[in-house]
Structure formats: structure tokens, C-alpha cells
Design a protein around this motif. Structure first.
Motif, PDB file in Angstrom:
ATOM      1  N   GLY A  92     -20.990 -17.374  -9.670  1.00  0.00           N
ATOM      2  CA  GLY A  92     -22.340 -17.916  -9.731  1.00  0.00           C
ATOM      3  C   GLY A  92     -23.412 -16.862  -9.582  1.00  0.00           C
ATOM      4  N   ASP A  93     -24.623 -17.349  -9.391  1.00  0.00           N
ATOM      5  CA  ASP A  93     -25.784 -16.462  -9.354  1.00  0.00           C
ATOM      6  C   ASP A  93     -26.209 -16.043  -7.951  1.00  0.00           C
ATOM      7  OD1 ASP A  93     -25.848 -16.574 -12.081  1.00  0.00           O
ATOM      8  OD2 ASP A  93     -27.452 -18.069 -12.184  1.00  0.00           O
ATOM      9  N   GLY A  94     -25.522 -16.480  -6.934  1.00  0.00           N
ATOM     10  CA  GLY A  94     -25.896 -16.130  -5.562  1.00  0.00           C
ATOM     11  C   GLY A  94     -24.878 -15.231  -4.893  1.00  0.00           C
ATOM     12  N   ALA A  95     -24.437 -14.183  -5.562  1.00  0.00           N
ATOM     13  CA  ALA A  95     -23.392 -13.307  -5.019  1.00  0.00           C
ATOM     14  C   ALA A  95     -23.863 -12.621  -3.739  1.00  0.00           C
ATOM     15  CB  ALA A  95     -22.993 -12.260  -6.057  1.00  0.00           C
ATOM     16  N   ASP A  96     -22.952 -12.487  -2.802  1.00  0.00           N
ATOM     17  CA  ASP A  96     -23.231 -11.852  -1.514  1.00  0.00           C
ATOM     18  C   ASP A  96     -22.886 -10.365  -1.606  1.00  0.00           C
ATOM     19  OD1 ASP A  96     -23.332 -10.949   1.118  1.00  0.00           O
ATOM     20  OD2 ASP A  96     -22.295 -12.711   1.932  1.00  0.00           O
ATOM     21  N   ASP A  97     -23.901  -9.543  -1.832  1.00  0.00           N
ATOM     22  CA  ASP A  97     -23.671  -8.113  -2.027  1.00  0.00           C
ATOM     23  C   ASP A  97     -23.152  -7.431  -0.765  1.00  0.00           C
ATOM     24  OD1 ASP A  97     -26.263  -8.614  -0.991  1.00  0.00           O
ATOM     25  OD2 ASP A  97     -26.974  -6.662  -1.669  1.00  0.00           O
ATOM     26  N   ARG A  98     -23.568  -7.867   0.401  1.00  0.00           N
ATOM     27  CA  ARG A  98     -23.091  -7.242   1.648  1.00  0.00           C
ATOM     28  C   ARG A  98     -21.605  -7.538   1.871  1.00  0.00           C
ATOM     29  NH1 ARG A  98     -27.481  -5.579   5.239  1.00  0.00           N
ATOM     30  NH2 ARG A  98     -29.436  -6.105   4.198  1.00  0.00           N
ATOM     31  N   ALA A  99     -21.185  -8.761   1.603  1.00  0.00           N
ATOM     32  CA  ALA A  99     -19.770  -9.109   1.750  1.00  0.00           C
ATOM     33  C   ALA A  99     -18.925  -8.338   0.742  1.00  0.00           C
ATOM     34  CB  ALA A  99     -19.571 -10.615   1.580  1.00  0.00           C
ATOM     35  N   PHE A 100     -19.435  -8.192  -0.486  1.00  0.00           N
ATOM     36  CA  PHE A 100     -18.724  -7.423  -1.506  1.00  0.00           C
ATOM     37  C   PHE A 100     -18.582  -5.968  -1.051  1.00  0.00           C
ATOM     38  CE2 PHE A 100     -18.544  -4.790  -5.331  1.00  0.00           C
ATOM     39  CZ  PHE A 100     -17.497  -5.383  -6.027  1.00  0.00           C
ATOM     40  N   ALA A 101     -19.678  -5.387  -0.557  1.00  0.00           N
ATOM     41  CA  ALA A 101     -19.648  -3.997  -0.083  1.00  0.00           C
ATOM     42  C   ALA A 101     -18.649  -3.835   1.061  1.00  0.00           C
ATOM     43  CB  ALA A 101     -21.038  -3.558   0.344  1.00  0.00           C
ATOM     44  N   ASP A 102     -18.578  -4.825   1.947  1.00  0.00           N
ATOM     45  CA  ASP A 102     -17.633  -4.756   3.053  1.00  0.00           C
ATOM     46  C   ASP A 102     -16.187  -4.779   2.542  1.00  0.00           C
ATOM     47  OD1 ASP A 102     -17.176  -4.665   5.934  1.00  0.00           O
ATOM     48  OD2 ASP A 102     -16.399  -6.712   5.693  1.00  0.00           O
ATOM     49  N   ARG A 103     -15.907  -5.611   1.550  1.00  0.00           N
ATOM     50  CA  ARG A 103     -14.553  -5.672   0.981  1.00  0.00           C
ATOM     51  C   ARG A 103     -14.192  -4.370   0.272  1.00  0.00           C
ATOM     52  NH1 ARG A 103     -16.549 -10.688  -0.320  1.00  0.00           N
ATOM     53  NH2 ARG A 103     -16.789 -10.207  -2.533  1.00  0.00           N
ATOM     54  N   CYS A 104     -15.182  -3.659  -0.225  1.00  0.00           N
ATOM     55  CA  CYS A 104     -14.950  -2.433  -0.994  1.00  0.00           C
ATOM     56  C   CYS A 104     -14.883  -1.164  -0.143  1.00  0.00           C
ATOM     57  CB  CYS A 104     -16.079  -2.229  -2.002  1.00  0.00           C
ATOM     58  SG  CYS A 104     -16.179  -3.461  -3.289  1.00  0.00           S
ATOM     59  N   LYS A 105     -15.231  -1.266   1.122  1.00  0.00           N
ATOM     60  CA  LYS A 105     -15.447  -0.051   1.919  1.00  0.00           C
ATOM     61  C   LYS A 105     -14.239   0.877   1.968  1.00  0.00           C
ATOM     62  CE  LYS A 105     -14.400  -2.145   6.337  1.00  0.00           C
ATOM     63  NZ  LYS A 105     -14.954  -2.771   7.502  1.00  0.00           N
ATOM     64  N   ASP A 106     -13.030   0.367   1.862  1.00  0.00           N
ATOM     65  CA  ASP A 106     -11.848   1.224   1.908  1.00  0.00           C
ATOM     66  C   ASP A 106     -11.218   1.459   0.539  1.00  0.00           C
ATOM     67  OD1 ASP A 106     -11.989   1.568   4.703  1.00  0.00           O
ATOM     68  OD2 ASP A 106     -10.977  -0.353   5.019  1.00  0.00           O
ATOM     69  N   ASP A 107     -11.848   0.965  -0.517  1.00  0.00           N
ATOM     70  CA  ASP A 107     -11.326   1.183  -1.869  1.00  0.00           C
ATOM     71  C   ASP A 107     -11.428   2.661  -2.232  1.00  0.00           C
ATOM     72  OD1 ASP A 107     -11.064  -1.550  -1.959  1.00  0.00           O
ATOM     73  OD2 ASP A 107     -12.556  -1.860  -3.542  1.00  0.00           O
ATOM     74  N   ARG A 108     -10.394   3.161  -2.864  1.00  0.00           N
ATOM     75  CA  ARG A 108     -10.398   4.557  -3.293  1.00  0.00           C
ATOM     76  C   ARG A 108     -11.280   4.757  -4.530  1.00  0.00           C
ATOM     77  NH1 ARG A 108      -5.236   8.248  -4.929  1.00  0.00           N
ATOM     78  NH2 ARG A 108      -6.433  10.140  -5.244  1.00  0.00           N
ATOM     79  N   HIS A 109     -11.339   3.738  -5.390  1.00  0.00           N
ATOM     80  CA  HIS A 109     -12.089   3.828  -6.641  1.00  0.00           C
ATOM     81  C   HIS A 109     -12.918   2.569  -6.846  1.00  0.00           C
ATOM     82  CE1 HIS A 109      -9.662   7.229  -7.971  1.00  0.00           C
ATOM     83  NE2 HIS A 109      -8.605   6.541  -7.578  1.00  0.00           N
ATOM     84  N   HIS A 110     -13.934   2.698  -7.639  1.00  0.00           N
ATOM     85  CA  HIS A 110     -14.642   1.560  -8.198  1.00  0.00           C
ATOM     86  C   HIS A 110     -15.196   2.007  -9.547  1.00  0.00           C
ATOM     87  CE1 HIS A 110     -17.988   3.622  -6.126  1.00  0.00           C
ATOM     88  NE2 HIS A 110     -18.723   3.151  -7.104  1.00  0.00           N
ATOM     89  N   PHE A 111     -15.567   1.033 -10.356  1.00  0.00           N
ATOM     90  CA  PHE A 111     -16.028   1.341 -11.704  1.00  0.00           C
ATOM     91  C   PHE A 111     -17.433   0.807 -11.878  1.00  0.00           C
ATOM     92  CE2 PHE A 111     -11.473   0.971 -11.600  1.00  0.00           C
ATOM     93  CZ  PHE A 111     -11.066   2.145 -12.216  1.00  0.00           C
TER      94      PHE A 111
END
Length: 117
Positions: A6-25
Motif C-alpha cells: 500500500g501507500d503507507g509504508a513504514d520506512d523506519r521499520a523497513f530500515a530496521d529490518r535492513c540494518k544487518d543486510d550485507r547488500h541492498h539494491f
């Protein structure tokens, strides 16, 4: 901010899930006639659904659309993990179907000659 749901994505929650990712695109989605599209956000969702089909995995992503330039566009951020927690494997030619998606949406698709080594 928006995502697949949807249109109300939670950017802070997404950033938290990504914090240990080695890569992103980071991908900029900028169809030639984006201003003529009915819905640039839905176009982006269609694009990611096609990417998921091509890769054989679900992708987690978030995006923001910009209309403050002469060329409306989307900044798309895709996590560098697949639905099994591994690294997605991008194969040559994966993005070719997106040209077909662009033609369906706008009727236009100009290709650039590829440089030869």
C-alpha cells in the motif's frame, strides 16, 4: 513512501529490518512518459512483481515517487535478501521483460545501442 502492500509504508521499520543486510539494491524507475501513466506507484508494483517472477523469489522493498522534476520517477530500495534469507541471484537479461512492461504502459520503448568491448 509505498511498498507492495500500500501507500503507507513504514520506512523506519523497513530500515530496521535492513540494518544487518550485507547488500541492498537502489533502482530508479523512470519511464519515458511517466507523466502519462495512470498510476506510477502501481506501475512500480507491477515492475517488482515481474522481478519476483523472473528471480523466483519474493522481494522486500520500499519506494518513494517524485513529481518535483520534469521527469516523474520512483526511487526503489530492494533488500539484498531473498524470501529464504539468502542473496538474490540476478541473471543477465533479467530486466529485459521490463521493456515489455514499459511498452504496455506507455506504448513507447526506445532502446540504446549497447557498447561493444
Amino acid at each position: 513512501m509505498f511498498d507492495a502492500n500500500g501507500d503507507g509504508a513504514d520506512d523506519r521499520a523497513f530500515a530496521d529490518r535492513c540494518k544487518d543486510d550485507r547488500h541492498h539494491f537502489r533502482i530508479i524507475v523512470s519511464p519515458e512518459d511517466a507523466a502519462d501513466l495512470t498510476d506510477l506507484r502501481e506501475y512500480t508494483r507491477d515492475l517488482v512483481r515481474q522481478m519476483e517472477a523472473d528471480l523466483g523469489t519474493r522481494l522486500e522493498w520500499i519506494a518513494v515517487d517524485h513529481w518535483n522534476t520534469d521527469n516523474p520517477h520512483v526511487h526503489l530500495l530492494v533488500r539484498g535478501v531473498d524470501d529464504q534469507g539468502g542473496r538474490p541471484r540476478y541473471q543477465p537479461g533479467v530486466y529485459q521483460p521490463q521493456s515489455a512492461l514499459a511498452r504496455r504502459g506507455t506504448g513507447l520503448c526506445r532502446t540504446r545501442p549497447q557498447a561493444r568491448a
